[in-house]
Design a protein around this motif. Structure first.
Motif, PDB file in Angstrom:
ATOM      1  N   SER A 178      -2.957  -1.759  10.142  1.00  0.00           N
ATOM      2  CA  SER A 178      -1.910  -1.414  11.096  1.00  0.00           C
ATOM      3  C   SER A 178      -2.096  -1.671  12.443  1.00  0.00           C
ATOM      4  O   SER A 178      -1.303  -2.024  13.462  1.00  0.00           O
ATOM      5  CB  SER A 178      -1.410  -0.187  10.843  1.00  0.00           C
ATOM      6  OG  SER A 178      -2.350   0.867  11.325  1.00  0.00           O
ATOM      7  N   PHE A 179      -3.651  -1.920  12.887  1.00  0.00           N
ATOM      8  CA  PHE A 179      -4.094  -2.346  14.199  1.00  0.00           C
ATOM      9  C   PHE A 179      -3.829  -3.734  14.366  1.00  0.00           C
ATOM     10  O   PHE A 179      -3.887  -3.956  15.552  1.00  0.00           O
ATOM     11  CB  PHE A 179      -5.558  -1.758  14.216  1.00  0.00           C
ATOM     12  CG  PHE A 179      -5.976  -0.425  14.261  1.00  0.00           C
ATOM     13  CD1 PHE A 179      -5.453   0.332  15.253  1.00  0.00           C
ATOM     14  CD2 PHE A 179      -6.638   0.112  13.375  1.00  0.00           C
ATOM     15  CE1 PHE A 179      -5.595   1.713  15.394  1.00  0.00           C
ATOM     16  CE2 PHE A 179      -6.717   1.483  13.257  1.00  0.00           C
ATOM     17  CZ  PHE A 179      -6.144   2.358  14.457  1.00  0.00           C
ATOM     18  N   PHE A 180      -3.576  -4.413  13.693  1.00  0.00           N
ATOM     19  CA  PHE A 180      -3.387  -6.142  13.696  1.00  0.00           C
ATOM     20  C   PHE A 180      -1.697  -6.326  13.840  1.00  0.00           C
ATOM     21  O   PHE A 180      -1.247  -7.470  13.955  1.00  0.00           O
ATOM     22  CB  PHE A 180      -4.065  -6.760  12.693  1.00  0.00           C
ATOM     23  CG  PHE A 180      -5.353  -6.621  12.607  1.00  0.00           C
ATOM     24  CD1 PHE A 180      -6.280  -7.503  13.336  1.00  0.00           C
ATOM     25  CD2 PHE A 180      -6.074  -5.767  11.638  1.00  0.00           C
ATOM     26  CE1 PHE A 180      -7.848  -7.170  13.537  1.00  0.00           C
ATOM     27  CE2 PHE A 180      -7.487  -5.548  11.721  1.00  0.00           C
ATOM     28  CZ  PHE A 180      -8.202  -6.188  12.482  1.00  0.00           C
ATOM     29  N   ILE A 199      -2.700   9.708   6.004  1.00  0.00           N
ATOM     30  CA  ILE A 199      -4.374   9.842   5.611  1.00  0.00           C
ATOM     31  C   ILE A 199      -4.559  11.480   5.621  1.00  0.00           C
ATOM     32  O   ILE A 199      -4.985  12.166   4.574  1.00  0.00           O
ATOM     33  CB  ILE A 199      -5.057   9.290   6.572  1.00  0.00           C
ATOM     34  CG1 ILE A 199      -5.012   7.740   6.215  1.00  0.00           C
ATOM     35  CG2 ILE A 199      -6.515   9.726   6.583  1.00  0.00           C
ATOM     36  CD1 ILE A 199      -5.794   7.015   7.276  1.00  0.00           C
ATOM     37  N   VAL A 200      -3.767  12.183   6.608  1.00  0.00           N
ATOM     38  CA  VAL A 200      -4.087  13.731   6.624  1.00  0.00           C
ATOM     39  C   VAL A 200      -3.681  14.388   5.524  1.00  0.00           C
ATOM     40  O   VAL A 200      -4.134  15.350   5.026  1.00  0.00           O
ATOM     41  CB  VAL A 200      -3.534  14.147   8.295  1.00  0.00           C
ATOM     42  CG1 VAL A 200      -3.618  15.814   8.129  1.00  0.00           C
ATOM     43  CG2 VAL A 200      -4.343  13.590   9.343  1.00  0.00           C
ATOM     44  N   ILE A 212       0.855  -1.158   0.168  1.00  0.00           N
ATOM     45  CA  ILE A 212      -0.116   0.109   0.015  1.00  0.00           C
ATOM     46  C   ILE A 212       0.819   1.223   0.197  1.00  0.00           C
ATOM     47  O   ILE A 212       0.593   2.152  -0.773  1.00  0.00           O
ATOM     48  CB  ILE A 212      -0.909  -0.088   1.469  1.00  0.00           C
ATOM     49  CG1 ILE A 212      -2.022  -1.029   1.036  1.00  0.00           C
ATOM     50  CG2 ILE A 212      -1.376   1.339   1.508  1.00  0.00           C
ATOM     51  CD1 ILE A 212      -2.950  -1.295   2.420  1.00  0.00           C
ATOM     52  N   THR A 213       1.826   1.403   0.824  1.00  0.00           N
ATOM     53  CA  THR A 213       2.735   2.514   0.975  1.00  0.00           C
ATOM     54  C   THR A 213       3.496   2.928  -0.320  1.00  0.00           C
ATOM     55  O   THR A 213       3.493   3.976  -0.591  1.00  0.00           O
ATOM     56  CB  THR A 213       3.876   2.341   2.142  1.00  0.00           C
ATOM     57  OG1 THR A 213       2.981   1.755   3.197  1.00  0.00           O
ATOM     58  CG2 THR A 213       4.359   3.513   2.521  1.00  0.00           C
ATOM     59  N   CYS A 215      -6.123   4.546   4.085  1.00  0.00           N
ATOM     60  CA  CYS A 215      -7.278   4.221   5.181  1.00  0.00           C
ATOM     61  C   CYS A 215      -7.171   2.806   5.412  1.00  0.00           C
ATOM     62  O   CYS A 215      -7.272   2.199   6.431  1.00  0.00           O
ATOM     63  CB  CYS A 215      -8.549   4.699   4.685  1.00  0.00           C
ATOM     64  SG  CYS A 215      -8.978   6.413   4.927  1.00  0.00           S
ATOM     65  N   ALA A 216      -6.910   2.004   4.231  1.00  0.00           N
ATOM     66  CA  ALA A 216      -7.060   0.632   4.241  1.00  0.00           C
ATOM     67  C   ALA A 216      -5.739   0.148   4.966  1.00  0.00           C
ATOM     68  O   ALA A 216      -5.764  -0.679   5.715  1.00  0.00           O
ATOM     69  CB  ALA A 216      -6.816  -0.141   2.891  1.00  0.00           C
TER      70      ALA A 216
END
Length: 476
Positions: free
Chosen positions: A467-469, A346-347, A280-281, A461-462
């Motif tokens: 990243s929370f996992f 995101i920002v 993604i990055t 956003c995806a």
């Protein structure tokens, strides 16, 4: 006895000279990936080719990488570290020399493919060697150094090439690179040591063919979408052929005792999450790298060198942030970096999706710099954390898969961003009275860039959700 021998072998490995040799070679290889972006306008005039044709100088490079890098995991097990290092540099030097002397577009295109072979061998070899010669508690700092190279080189490519084009001509982009490649070759001759284990697994020709058609087809299909349109037969056919080949390739790897790429690496959850975060990055990075120069040169009417200078602070900051994030990763693990990194991305992508022809250059510098800070907080920590979970025997497979998907994601990200930008630009021009007015052209391209950054925003956003996992991984 064997343990003592292994310890002695570890003691005689001179890690610093090996690392320096890789960093010099990797820097120039990745600098070449974006250095021509600022020269594309000049090359259209010099060789009398269209903008969609000239884009193949970048796309062809990515295509060659996408085909070669998957095979690299196999090559690392067949040839010594020194042999592969020297071979990659010889290809890079020959490709750069041909490019510097190129009299025609076709010769320049050939040189880019030869250069890509050098880089395609170098990148997985560099990651694999670093994993072998540095202990797990020092890898964050070393990967940070590599991040300095991997992110800094493509970021400053447009700035340096803009300066060269302003004062010399496009040939000098390659003449400037050549001495550094020769320096890396000499450094390798003196200091490079053989650190990998040669197992010479059986070559499976069908796997190589399926990998080539699979990764090559996907990269080619997405890359040619900007030129031919998504409804084109060649785009649909190549992407479909690529995806079918990748499915067949994956099924074959899972059935083989000694696969070309061992897909068991995907059983390690932190590796898979790291792989997706990097995917993604990299899409965000490469799409931004093509959108911002276009916006700066057409939307804000800056010269090539000025546009390059606007992007330079972000590139420099990103490089030095990689060093800092590597050290933070070694102490605290990935979560405190990756989650805030995606939030910053995101920002910034949201703000970039609202740029206009009146946006100040200072604002663009700040937005791009903060976007690069977010990228540096995600890229190397996610990658290192993922590779740390793998056992030593799977390092070549993990690095080959990680590097392959970076090239594929780069091609997909670039193609989708350009397609969205072109479609939005056409829609904008349909509703204006005088499409040939220069100010209208700037406004239409800016509208296209806005929509393309929304695509980047959705990706980030995806990434945040993923990243929370992510949690710290250590090999037991």
């Amino acid at each position: 006895m064997s343990t003592t021998a292994a310890q002695q072998q570890k003691q005689v490995i001179k890690t610093t000279p090996i690392l320096i040799s890789f960093l010099i070679a990797g820097f120039i290889g990745l600098f070449s990936e974006t250095a021509l972006n600022m020269a594309l306008g000049d090359l259209i005039q010099v060789f009398q080719v269209s903008s969609s044709t000239v884009q193949w100088l970048t796309t062809g490079y990515l295509l060659a990488l996408g085909i070669l890098v998957p095979v690299s995991g196999l090559l690392i097990q067949w040839f010594t570290t020194r042999q592969l290092f020297m071979t990659s540099l010889v290809f890079s030097i020959i490709g750069t020399l041909i490019a510097a002397l190129a009299p025609s577009f076709s010769v320049l295109m050939l040189s880019r493919v030869i250069q890509a072979i050098g880089t395609g061998l170098m990148l997985p070899l560099m990651f694999n060697t670093i994993l072998l010669i540095f202990p797990i508690n020092k890898r964050g700092a070393v990967m940070g150094l590599m991040g300095l190279v991997i992110m800094f080189a493509p970021a400053i490519g447009p700035s340096i090439s803009g300066l060269i084009i302003e004062n010399l001509n496009w040939h000098w982009i390659f003449w400037v690179s050549l001495p550094f490649l020769v320096l890396a070759l000499l450094s390798g001759l003196m200091y490079m040591q053989n650190v990998s284990t040669i197992t010479k697994p059986k070559l499976d020709i069908l796997s190589i063919i399926l990998s080539t058609i699979g990764f090559g087809g996907v990269v080619y299909g997405f890359s040619s979408a900007g030129e031919n349109g998504w409804g084109s037969t060649i785009v649909i056919a190549t992407i479909a052929a690529g995806l079918v080949s990748l499915i067949l390739f994956s099924l074959r790897q899972l059935k083989m005792n000694k696969p070309m790429i061992d897909l068991r690496v995907l059983k390690y959850p932190m590796f898979t999450l790291g792989l997706l975060a990097v995917f993604i990055t990299f899409m965000v990075i490469l799409s931004s790298m093509i959108l911002l120069p276009l916006y700066l040169q057409t939307g804000l009417a800056l010269a090539a060198f000025s546009a390059g200078l606007v992007l330079l602070p972000g590139g420099v900051l990103n490089g030095f942030m990689s060093l800092l994030t590597g050290r933070i990763f070694d102490k605290y693990g990935p979560r405190g970096l990756v989650i805030p990194g995606f939030i910053i991305m995101i920002v910034m992508l949201w703000i970039l999706s609202n740029v206009t022809t009146e946006t100040s250059i200072f604002s663009v510098i700040v937005m791009h710099s903060l976007l690069m800070v977010g990228v540096s907080m995600v890229m190397m920590p996610a990658q290192t954390n993922g590779l740390n979970q793998l056992p030593k025997s799977l390092y070549p497979d993990g690095t080959a898969l990680m590097n392959t998907l970076q090239q594929v994601s780069g091609a997909i990200g670039t193609a989708v961003a350009i397609t969205i930008m072109s479609a939005s630009q056409k829609n904008y021009l349909k509703n204006v009275t005088d499409p040939s007015d220069p100010s209208t052209l700037s406004a239409s391209l800016t509208a296209g860039v806005q929509d393309s950054f929304i695509f980047g925003l959705i990706l980030a956003c995806a990434g945040l959700i993923l990243s929370f996992f992510i949690k710290s991984s250590r090999v037991k």
